[in-house]
Design a protein around this motif. Sequence first.
Motif, mmCIF file in Angstrom:
data_model
loop_
_atom_site.group_PDB
_atom_site.id
_atom_site.type_symbol
_atom_site.label_atom_id
_atom_site.label_comp_id
_atom_site.label_asym_id
_atom_site.label_seq_id
_atom_site.Cartn_x
_atom_site.Cartn_y
_atom_site.Cartn_z
ATOM 1 N N UNK A 274 -18.264 -42.212 21.801
ATOM 2 C CA UNK A 274 -17.971 -43.130 20.895
ATOM 3 C C UNK A 274 -16.647 -43.836 21.428
ATOM 4 N N UNK A 275 -16.462 -44.922 20.970
ATOM 5 C CA UNK A 275 -14.929 -45.810 21.313
ATOM 6 C C UNK A 275 -13.918 -45.062 21.276
ATOM 7 N N UNK A 276 -13.211 -45.026 22.499
ATOM 8 C CA UNK A 276 -11.881 -44.269 22.502
ATOM 9 C C UNK A 276 -10.664 -45.395 22.515
ATOM 10 N N UNK A 277 -9.471 -45.301 22.276
ATOM 11 C CA UNK A 277 -8.312 -45.997 22.464
ATOM 12 C C UNK A 277 -7.302 -45.399 23.335
ATOM 13 N N UNK A 278 -6.975 -45.853 24.269
ATOM 14 C CA UNK A 278 -5.754 -45.417 24.793
ATOM 15 C C UNK A 278 -4.574 -46.478 24.361
ATOM 16 N N UNK A 279 -3.540 -45.806 24.109
ATOM 17 C CA UNK A 279 -2.062 -46.490 23.146
ATOM 18 C C UNK A 279 -0.788 -46.157 23.742
ATOM 19 N N UNK A 280 0.053 -46.978 23.456
ATOM 20 C CA UNK A 280 1.324 -46.589 23.334
ATOM 21 C C UNK A 280 1.881 -46.446 22.063
ATOM 22 N N UNK B 178 -9.918 -41.739 19.293
ATOM 23 C CA UNK B 178 -10.959 -42.024 18.920
ATOM 24 C C UNK B 178 -10.668 -43.248 17.988
ATOM 25 N N UNK B 179 -11.411 -44.528 18.261
ATOM 26 C CA UNK B 179 -11.132 -45.773 17.549
ATOM 27 C C UNK B 179 -10.781 -45.446 15.987
ATOM 28 N N UNK B 180 -11.657 -44.712 15.564
ATOM 29 C CA UNK B 180 -11.766 -44.555 14.100
ATOM 30 C C UNK B 180 -10.451 -43.888 13.556
ATOM 31 N N UNK B 181 -9.893 -43.230 14.444
ATOM 32 C CA UNK B 181 -8.560 -42.474 14.135
ATOM 33 C C UNK B 181 -7.288 -43.321 14.033
ATOM 34 N N UNK B 182 -7.546 -44.660 14.495
ATOM 35 C CA UNK B 182 -6.313 -45.655 14.398
ATOM 36 C C UNK B 182 -6.402 -46.154 12.811
ATOM 37 N N UNK B 183 -4.840 -46.159 12.297
ATOM 38 C CA UNK B 183 -3.825 -45.774 12.956
ATOM 39 C C UNK B 183 -3.403 -44.316 12.428
ATOM 40 N N UNK B 184 -4.472 -43.403 12.150
ATOM 41 C CA UNK B 184 -4.178 -42.154 11.600
ATOM 42 C C UNK B 184 -3.298 -41.174 12.743
ATOM 43 N N UNK B 185 -3.676 -41.323 14.150
ATOM 44 C CA UNK B 185 -3.181 -40.700 14.914
ATOM 45 C C UNK B 185 -1.544 -40.883 15.157
ATOM 46 N N UNK C 191 -6.194 -50.225 25.828
ATOM 47 C CA UNK C 191 -7.675 -50.258 26.352
ATOM 48 C C UNK C 191 -8.318 -49.514 25.264
ATOM 49 N N UNK C 192 -9.496 -50.237 25.280
ATOM 50 C CA UNK C 192 -10.703 -49.536 24.267
ATOM 51 C C UNK C 192 -11.934 -49.412 25.226
ATOM 52 N N UNK C 193 -12.235 -47.872 25.338
ATOM 53 C CA UNK C 193 -13.308 -47.789 26.379
ATOM 54 C C UNK C 193 -14.256 -47.017 25.583
#
Length: 264
Positions: free
Chosen positions: A103-109, A121-128, A141-143
Amino acid sequence: MQYQGVLKKMPTENSEKIQYYLDMGSDFLNVNQLLNKTLDLSFVKYECLNCHLERPIYRQGFCKSCFFDTPRAGDWIMRPELSTAHLGKEDRDLEYEKEMQLQPHIVYLANSSNVKVGVTRKQQVPTRWIDQGAHEAIEIVEVPNRYLAGITEVALKEHVADKTNWRKMLKNDIEDVDLVDWQKKLRPYIPEEVQEYFIENNTETELHFPVHQYPEKPKSLNLVKQGSYTGKLVGIKGQYWIFEDQTVFNVRANEGLVVNISIQ
């Protein structure tokens, strides 16, 4: 008022001030409403979040047996680059791993104690970001799967931190930085096969925590060892409760503990 239940990570809701909740089984508490109240906490027993038996908690809310058996504790969770579902290879439970990894994942700063790189996971933004106590964050990035996010994190952590200093985060000893500038500086280090997923023209997300008083010298509460604790709740940041006497309690690190909570 008195409540008893097994501790689990606090669900959150991002609003003007982040809202925190505590699922105690038969009760669901808005923790923000407990600010400036005195809480009595006491350890009752253990309860594994997987088998629900009364066994000592090993890691992540699981007893030792479940930790090495349940797919919810596979190595790929902490190390996304070990994901293999995209290859059809099973670690512990291929169906579960496909559901989570493909499923879509986000790499973030994120900036909590310092700028760090992370994966979710994208659905965990901004929870993470909330769970990490970050006051600002940006997506890089969104992969389409966890593996690609993992190899990107591995490449970037050669140039930026991948850990949070929890003491510094709780003291609010932080500085605002230009995460857009950081995103641009790190772009050349993103793996070639991930470059096409770079997020252009992105902006920072700001997060605001319900804290009335930050501790100068935070001291961690070990509820199992101490047995009980009484203190006035003055803030919530990340997954931590902050008390007036500078004691802090990490709810997530104590998942699987059955506790009594009495509100004065």
